[in-house]
Design an enzyme around this catalytic site. Structure first.
Site, PDB file in Angstrom:
ATOM      1  N   HIS A  20       3.968   1.360   2.698  1.00  0.00           N
ATOM      2  CA  HIS A  20       3.750   0.104   3.429  1.00  0.00           C
ATOM      3  C   HIS A  20       4.165  -1.078   2.551  1.00  0.00           C
ATOM      4  O   HIS A  20       3.365  -1.580   1.756  1.00  0.00           O
ATOM      5  CB  HIS A  20       2.273  -0.072   3.784  1.00  0.00           C
ATOM      6  CG  HIS A  20       1.691   0.927   4.714  1.00  0.00           C
ATOM      7  ND1 HIS A  20       1.666   0.767   6.077  1.00  0.00           N
ATOM      8  CD2 HIS A  20       1.074   2.115   4.477  1.00  0.00           C
ATOM      9  CE1 HIS A  20       1.054   1.794   6.643  1.00  0.00           C
ATOM     10  NE2 HIS A  20       0.687   2.633   5.691  1.00  0.00           N
ATOM     11  N   GLU A  66      -3.289  10.808   3.318  1.00  0.00           N
ATOM     12  CA  GLU A  66      -4.286  10.556   4.357  1.00  0.00           C
ATOM     13  C   GLU A  66      -4.389  11.847   5.148  1.00  0.00           C
ATOM     14  O   GLU A  66      -3.401  12.287   5.756  1.00  0.00           O
ATOM     15  CB  GLU A  66      -3.861   9.393   5.241  1.00  0.00           C
ATOM     16  CG  GLU A  66      -3.852   8.081   4.481  1.00  0.00           C
ATOM     17  CD  GLU A  66      -3.896   6.899   5.425  1.00  0.00           C
ATOM     18  OE1 GLU A  66      -4.966   6.289   5.533  1.00  0.00           O
ATOM     19  OE2 GLU A  66      -2.860   6.604   6.032  1.00  0.00           O
ATOM     20  N   ASP A 101       0.338   5.056   0.572  1.00  0.00           N
ATOM     21  CA  ASP A 101      -0.586   6.115   0.981  1.00  0.00           C
ATOM     22  C   ASP A 101      -0.051   7.466   0.529  1.00  0.00           C
ATOM     23  O   ASP A 101       0.805   8.068   1.188  1.00  0.00           O
ATOM     24  CB  ASP A 101      -0.770   6.109   2.503  1.00  0.00           C
ATOM     25  CG  ASP A 101      -1.480   4.868   2.995  1.00  0.00           C
ATOM     26  OD1 ASP A 101      -2.377   4.393   2.286  1.00  0.00           O
ATOM     27  OD2 ASP A 101      -1.137   4.376   4.083  1.00  0.00           O
ATOM     28  N   GLU A 108       0.848  -1.194   0.000  1.00  0.00           N
ATOM     29  CA  GLU A 108       0.000   0.000   0.000  1.00  0.00           C
ATOM     30  C   GLU A 108       0.885   1.246   0.000  1.00  0.00           C
ATOM     31  O   GLU A 108       1.803   1.361   0.807  1.00  0.00           O
ATOM     32  CB  GLU A 108      -0.899  -0.027   1.234  1.00  0.00           C
ATOM     33  CG  GLU A 108      -1.755   1.192   1.455  1.00  0.00           C
ATOM     34  CD  GLU A 108      -2.589   1.080   2.731  1.00  0.00           C
ATOM     35  OE1 GLU A 108      -3.234   2.070   3.098  1.00  0.00           O
ATOM     36  OE2 GLU A 108      -2.582  -0.006   3.362  1.00  0.00           O
TER      37      GLU A 108
END
Length: 461
Positions: A247, A236, A233, A231
C-alpha cells in the site's frame, strides 16, 4: 487487501489513545526474542519486547481515575477540544496477559481473540516490536528478507492474524509533539494506509472534536482526523486464506489528515486521501488457485500445521541500496520449501508482486487504479528505504466481516467475476457479534522472527 475496517478495541470501561502517562499500573513490556542473519545458519539473537497499542488501554484524567473515554464517547469536560484532551488525559500501563490475552515465551508471541477480565472482555490486540523501552524497532527491508513462523489453525472465517509494517515514527512522536509524554513506550503513533480515524490521539492532540460514535460497535467511533502512512502487509491470514499487499502513499512518512479527505475505509470517499487503501495484493485463491492454502493435507500449504513464511524484497541492483523490483514469497513446511502459487487467472501471470503484476491485476480485476496513482512499487520502495515498524495483531472486522480476505467480496458481485472470490468462507460468515460468541477461544501465534540478507533466514531440513 481491499478493505480494512476499524480494529476492535477492548470493551473495558475506558479504552482510548492518549498522550500523558498514568501511574496506576506499571508498564512492563513482554519480552520477545528475534534474530538477524547474514547467511544461512549465521544468525544472532536479539532481545526485544512488544508493546500494546494505546487504543486498547485505560485512559483517565491525569488527576484521578475518571474516564476520559467511556464506551464510544468522550468526556466533554476532560476533552472539550483536541488540545485540552491531550493535556488532561493519561494513558495507563497494561496488564498484558490477564487483561489483553497477550503472552510471550522466548521467540513466540500469542494473541488470544476474546479475553474475559474483571472489566468485561477484551477483543484482539495490536502490538509493536520494540528496540528499547521507548523506541520501536525499525526494519530496512530493501534487498533483505523477513521470515517468521505462524500458527493459524485456530483462526476461522472472519478473523485476521496480521503481521505487517507501517511507516510509524520510531519514538511514537515523543520528541516532536509537546503534549505527547507517552510515545512508543505506551504504543502511541499508529498510522496505516487506511488513514485510520478511530485513533483517539494523533500528533500530540486528541481526536475528540467531530467524534462520531459507531452505530454498530459499542467501543469505537470516527474522529475528525486520521493518520496516514505507507503499509506493507506481509501477512493477513486465517486458516482459509492469506494475502500479501503493498500500500503506497504519495507522501512519505506519517501524515495527519482531515475528515473525509483522509479516504480509506473510515471516510465517505474511499480514494480521497494520500494513500492507496486497496493496494496491490497477492491472494492465491483470488488468483484462481483454490487448493494451494487451507486446512488439511489436500492443500499444498496445510494450515493445520505451523507455517514458516519467507518474504524477499528484491531490488533492481540486488543490493540494499537499489529500488524495489519484486516481492517474492516462499513457505517452508515439514522440511520442504514451497514456492508461492502461480496465478491461474487469465491476464495475470507469475507468483511475485512486480510492477507488471500490479498493472495486470488492476486491469483484470477492474481496480480503481490507486496503486499506480499513488506511485506504485517505486513509491513503496521509497517508504521501505526509510525504515518501517513491525506490527503484529489479531482482529475481527465490523465493517466487512473480513469477506475481502476469505469470501466473495464485494457481495453485490458474482463469484465468477474476476477478483471477487477470495476464499471459501460463506458471505454470511465473519460477523463479529457471532464469532465473538462461537469462536472466542481462537488465537494466533507468531514465532521465530528472522531478518537478514536474501536466502539467510530459512533452510530446508
Amino acid at each position: 487487501m481491499l478493505q480494512k475496517a476499524v480494529l476492535i478495541t477492548s470493551t473495558l470501561l475506558a479504552t482510548a489513545r492518549a498522550q500523558q502517562v498514568g501511574t496506576y499500573t506499571a508498564e512492563t513490556h513482554p519480552s520477545l526474542t528475534w534474530q538477524t542473519c547474514t547467511s544461512a545458519n549465521e544468525c544472532t539473537t536479539v532481545d526485544g519486547s512488544v508493546v500494546i497499542d494505546a487504543n486498547w488501554r485505560w485512559i483517565h484524567s491525569v488527576n484521578s481515575s475518571t474516564n476520559c473515554y467511556t464506551g464510544n464517547t468522550w468526556d466533554a469536560t476532560l476533552c472539550p477540544d483536541d488540545e485540552s484532551c491531550a493535556v488532561n488525559c493519561a494513558v495507563e500501563g497494561a496488564a498484558y496477559s490477564s487483561t489483553y490475552g497477550v503472552t510471550t515465551s522466548g521467540s513466540e508471541l500469542r494473541i488470544n481473540y476474546v479475553t474475559q477480565n474483571s472489566n468485561g472482555a477484551n477483543v484482539g490486540a495490536r502490538l509493536y516490536l520494540l528496540k528499547d523501552e521507548s523506541t520501536y524497532e525499525t526494519f530496512s527491508l530493501l534487498g533483505n528478507e523477513f521470515t517468521f513462523d505462524v500458527d493459524v489453525a485456530n483462526l476461522p472465517c472472519g478473523l485476521n492474524g496480521a503481521l505487517y509494517f507501517t511507516q510509524m515514527q520510531a519514538d511514537g512522536g515523543l520528541s516532536e509533539y509537546t503534549n505527547n509524554k507517552a510515545g512508543a513506550k505506551y504504543g502511541v503513533g499508529y498510522c496505516d494506509s487506511q488513514c485510520p480515524r478511530d485513533l483517539k490521539f494523533i500528533d500530540g492532540e486528541g481526536n475528540a472534536e467531530d467524534w462520531e460514535p459507531s452505530s454498530t460497535d459499542s467501543n469505537t467511533g470516527v474522529g475528525g482526523h486520521g493518520n496516514c502512512c505507507a503499509e506493507m502487509d506481509i501477512w493477513e491470514a486465517n486458516s482459509i486464506s492469506y494475502a500479501t499487499t503493498a500500500h503506497p502513499c504519495s507522501s512519505l512518512g506519517q501524515t495527519e489528515c482531515d475528515g473525509d479527505d483522509c479516504g480509506g475505509t473510515y471516510s465517505a470517499e474511499r480514494y480521497a486521501g494520500v494513500c492507496d487503501p486497496d493496494g496491490c495484493d497477492f491472494n492465491p485463491y483470488r488468483l484462481g488457485n483454490t487448493s494451494f492454502y487451507g486446512p488439511g493435507s489436500d492443500f499444498t500449504v496445510n494450515t493445520d500445521d505451523t507455517i514458516t513464511v519467507v518474504t524477499q524484497f528484491i531490488t533492481d541492483t540486488g543490493s540494499t541500496s537499489g529500488t524495489l523490483s519484486a516481492i517474492k514469497r516462499f513457505f517452508v513446511q515439514n522440511g520442504k520449501v514451497i514456492a508461492q502459487a502461480n496465478s491461474e487467472t487469465t491476464g495475470i501471470s507469475g507468483n511475485e508482486i512486480t510492477a507488471a503484476y500490479c498493472e495486470a491485476e488492476n486491469s483484470v480485476f477492474d481496480g480503481a487504479g490507486e496503486f499506480s496513482a499513488k506511485g506504485g512499487l517505486s513509491q513503496m520502495s521509497a517508504a521501505l528505504a526509510e525504515g518501517m515498524v513491525l506490527v503484529l495483531s489479531l482482529w475481527d472486522d465490523d465493517y466487512a466481516s473480513m469477506l475481502w480476505l476469505d469470501s466473495d467480496y464485494p457481495t453485490n458481485e458474482t463469484a465468477s467475476t474476476p477478483g471477487v472470490a477470495r476464499g471459501s468462507c460463506s458471505t454470511s460468515s465473519g460477523v463479529p457479534a457471532t464469532i465473538r460468541q462461537q469462536d472466542a477461544s481462537s488465537y494466533v501465534t507468531f514465532s521465530n522472527i528472522k531478518f537478514g540478507a536474501i536466502n539467510s533466514t530459512f533452510t530446508a531440513s
